[in-house]
Design a protein around this motif. Structure first.
Motif, PDB file in Angstrom:
ATOM      1  N   UNK A  66      -2.510   2.176  14.885  1.00 35.22           N
ATOM      2  CA  UNK A  66      -2.710   3.383  15.922  1.00 35.22           C
ATOM      3  C   UNK A  66      -1.410   3.929  15.871  1.00 35.22           C
ATOM      4  N   UNK A  67      -1.208   5.301  15.766  1.00 32.62           N
ATOM      5  CA  UNK A  67       0.068   6.008  15.944  1.00 32.62           C
ATOM      6  C   UNK A  67      -0.221   7.394  16.665  1.00 32.62           C
ATOM      7  N   UNK A  68       1.000   7.746  17.317  1.00 29.74           N
ATOM      8  CA  UNK A  68       0.657   9.099  18.305  1.00 29.74           C
ATOM      9  C   UNK A  68       2.069   9.741  18.364  1.00 29.74           C
ATOM     10  N   UNK A  69       2.021  11.064  17.850  1.00 27.87           N
ATOM     11  CA  UNK A  69       3.064  11.852  17.890  1.00 27.87           C
ATOM     12  C   UNK A  69       2.729  13.163  18.588  1.00 27.87           C
ATOM     13  N   UNK A  70       1.904  13.209  19.432  1.00 28.78           N
ATOM     14  CA  UNK A  70       1.529  14.269  20.254  1.00 28.78           C
ATOM     15  C   UNK A  70       0.039  14.753  19.916  1.00 28.78           C
ATOM     16  N   UNK A  71      -0.220  14.631  18.578  1.00 28.35           N
ATOM     17  CA  UNK A  71      -1.262  14.846  17.954  1.00 28.35           C
ATOM     18  C   UNK A  71      -2.288  13.994  18.327  1.00 28.35           C
ATOM     19  N   UNK A  72      -3.704  14.115  18.681  1.00 27.79           N
ATOM     20  CA  UNK A  72      -4.623  13.012  18.731  1.00 27.79           C
ATOM     21  C   UNK A  72      -5.717  12.998  17.691  1.00 27.79           C
ATOM     22  N   UNK A  73      -5.429  12.126  17.011  1.00 28.09           N
ATOM     23  CA  UNK A  73      -6.334  11.690  15.685  1.00 28.09           C
ATOM     24  C   UNK A  73      -7.270  10.406  15.984  1.00 28.09           C
ATOM     25  N   UNK A  74      -8.655  10.574  15.451  1.00 24.44           N
ATOM     26  CA  UNK A  74      -9.389   9.476  15.567  1.00 24.44           C
ATOM     27  C   UNK A  74      -9.143   8.419  14.420  1.00 24.44           C
ATOM     28  N   UNK A  75      -8.469   7.175  14.997  1.00 26.15           N
ATOM     29  CA  UNK A  75      -8.223   6.267  14.105  1.00 26.15           C
ATOM     30  C   UNK A  75      -9.140   4.942  13.980  1.00 26.15           C
ATOM     31  N   UNK A  76      -9.847   4.776  12.765  1.00 28.19           N
ATOM     32  CA  UNK A  76     -10.999   3.591  12.512  1.00 28.19           C
ATOM     33  C   UNK A  76     -10.881   3.481  10.960  1.00 28.19           C
ATOM     34  N   UNK A  77     -11.544   2.370  10.499  1.00 29.73           N
ATOM     35  CA  UNK A  77     -11.865   2.136   9.255  1.00 29.73           C
ATOM     36  C   UNK A  77     -13.356   1.682   9.040  1.00 29.73           C
ATOM     37  N   UNK A  78     -13.824   1.760   7.875  1.00 27.34           N
ATOM     38  CA  UNK A  78     -14.980   1.251   7.547  1.00 27.34           C
ATOM     39  C   UNK A  78     -14.882  -0.150   7.322  1.00 27.34           C
ATOM     40  N   UNK A  79     -15.792  -0.772   7.414  1.00 22.04           N
ATOM     41  CA  UNK A  79     -15.918  -2.367   6.813  1.00 22.04           C
ATOM     42  C   UNK A  79     -17.343  -2.633   6.387  1.00 22.04           C
ATOM     43  N   UNK A  80     -17.357  -3.338   5.437  1.00 26.77           N
ATOM     44  CA  UNK A  80     -18.454  -3.865   4.668  1.00 26.77           C
ATOM     45  C   UNK A  80     -18.266  -5.433   4.137  1.00 26.77           C
ATOM     46  N   UNK A  81     -19.393  -6.090   4.434  1.00 24.70           N
ATOM     47  CA  UNK A  81     -19.116  -7.628   4.025  1.00 24.70           C
ATOM     48  C   UNK A  81     -20.206  -7.835   3.078  1.00 24.70           C
TER      49      UNK A  81
END
Length: 339
Positions: A66-81
């Protein structure tokens, strides 16, 4: 879709009475949920009898930063098993699989499972600055509807539709001089009451951190702040004699080198509701924290680390007023030594 908070363990398993070993094919990706790569990210074999477990959170964490530079971005990943069970003759005897959305969050010990919550902060009473935009993260999987109020009157209604894009799972809604919002989805109506502060004596600081849901959360410190610096160094004694066995009294005999300056700031929150006990708890447990000067014409976001290592939770019954003072270290040296 099931949620994985990757700072807490997540186990997947496969069982079969004839099982001798199992293979896990773990897929991790961003972008569209339908764009699963053809090649697995990890391929792991594990021996066992009847049932085999795999812990996958640590593997997924490598793909969440997760990063932040003043911009709010949703950070997630898809996972499949994809799980496959084999007998001692290397015959596949069963298979299983599941899909997830993963965030850089965690569960407390007493929490049994990940729960989908449309509002990705825990407190339902906020203190924000007048005429300053404040962000609130919401989870869009259930297409929540947000209603914005000013002076108790409804002024806007927005529905945030669910998306199959990983960076749109978290939507950061903007609050500007609103005194209340409601968030409605299939689980019901949730209300956030907002106190608008007009603070001008001290320069307010905005601290942003990754909370327990893996979302960016803001906290305004609007009271006194104190800045300080600690310097570490090495020194040696030099020979200042010249060839005539004389010396210049303006030359240094003891010389310093490898000076490293580390600056700190101590921030005071002002008086808050008891709900902020949980906010401070999550801030102190966060691995990523930033501070923003929100009154400069050009706001600068800087990384910081929470230096305060212990906290006593305050209540209005025991302490009358709830206020916290937290010390932070800059996450960089005063002298630019990035090479």
């Amino acid at each position: 879709m099931a949620i994985i908070n990757v700072r807490s363990p997540k186990y997947v398993s496969i069982d079969d009475s004839a099982l001798s070993y199992a293979i896990l094919k773990l897929f991790i990706w961003t972008g569209s949920s339908s764009s699963q790569p053809s090649t697995e990210t990890y391929n792991i074999r594990k021996s066992g009898t009847e049932e085999v477990y795999f812990e996958i959170s640590e593997l997924i964490r490598d793909y969440l930063d997760t990063t932040f530079d003043g911009n709010y971005n949703g950070q997630a990943v898809w996972v499949s098993t994809s799980l496959f069970a084999y007998d001692s003759d290397n015959n596949e005897v069963s298979d299983d699989g599941e899909s997830f959305i993963a965030f850089d969050g965690y569960n407390y010990f007493e929490e049994s499972a990940n729960v989908s919550n449309p509002i990705m902060i825990t407190n339902r009473n906020l203190s924000v600055l007048k005429d300053n935009t404040f962000k609130i993260p919401i989870y869009t999987i259930t297409s929540p509807t947000v209603r914005y109020y000013v002076n108790g009157q409804l002024v806007s209604t927005v529905t945030y539709l669910s998306s199959n894009q990983s960076d749109e799972q978290i939507e950061y809604i903007s609050i500007l001089n609103n005194d209340k919002i409601t968030v409605t989805d299939s689980s019901g109506i949730k209300t956030i009451n907002i106190e608008i502060l007009e603070e001008c004596k001290y320069e307010p600081k905005k601290v942003t951190f990754v909370n327990k849901y893996g979302a960016l959360q803001d906290m305004i410190f609007f009271k006194k702040s104190v800045e300080s610096m600690n310097v570490t160094k090495e020194s040696y004694k030099s020979n200042i004699l010249d060839s005539n066995m004389a010396y210049n009294s303006s030359n240094h005999v003891y010389r310093d080198f490898n000076l490293v300056g580390k600056e700190s700031v101590t921030l005071s929150s002002g008086f808050l509701s008891e709900e902020y006990n949980e906010v401070f708890k999550q801030m102190m447990l966060s691995e990523k924290v930033w501070v923003t000067n929100i009154v400069d014409s050009i706001a600068q976001v800087l990384p910081i680390n929470v230096k305060t290592s212990d906290i006593t939770y305050k209540t209005s019954l025991n302490d009358k007023l709830v206020q916290y003072t937290i010390e932070f270290d800059n996450s960089f040296d005063a002298i630019n030594n990035i090479r």
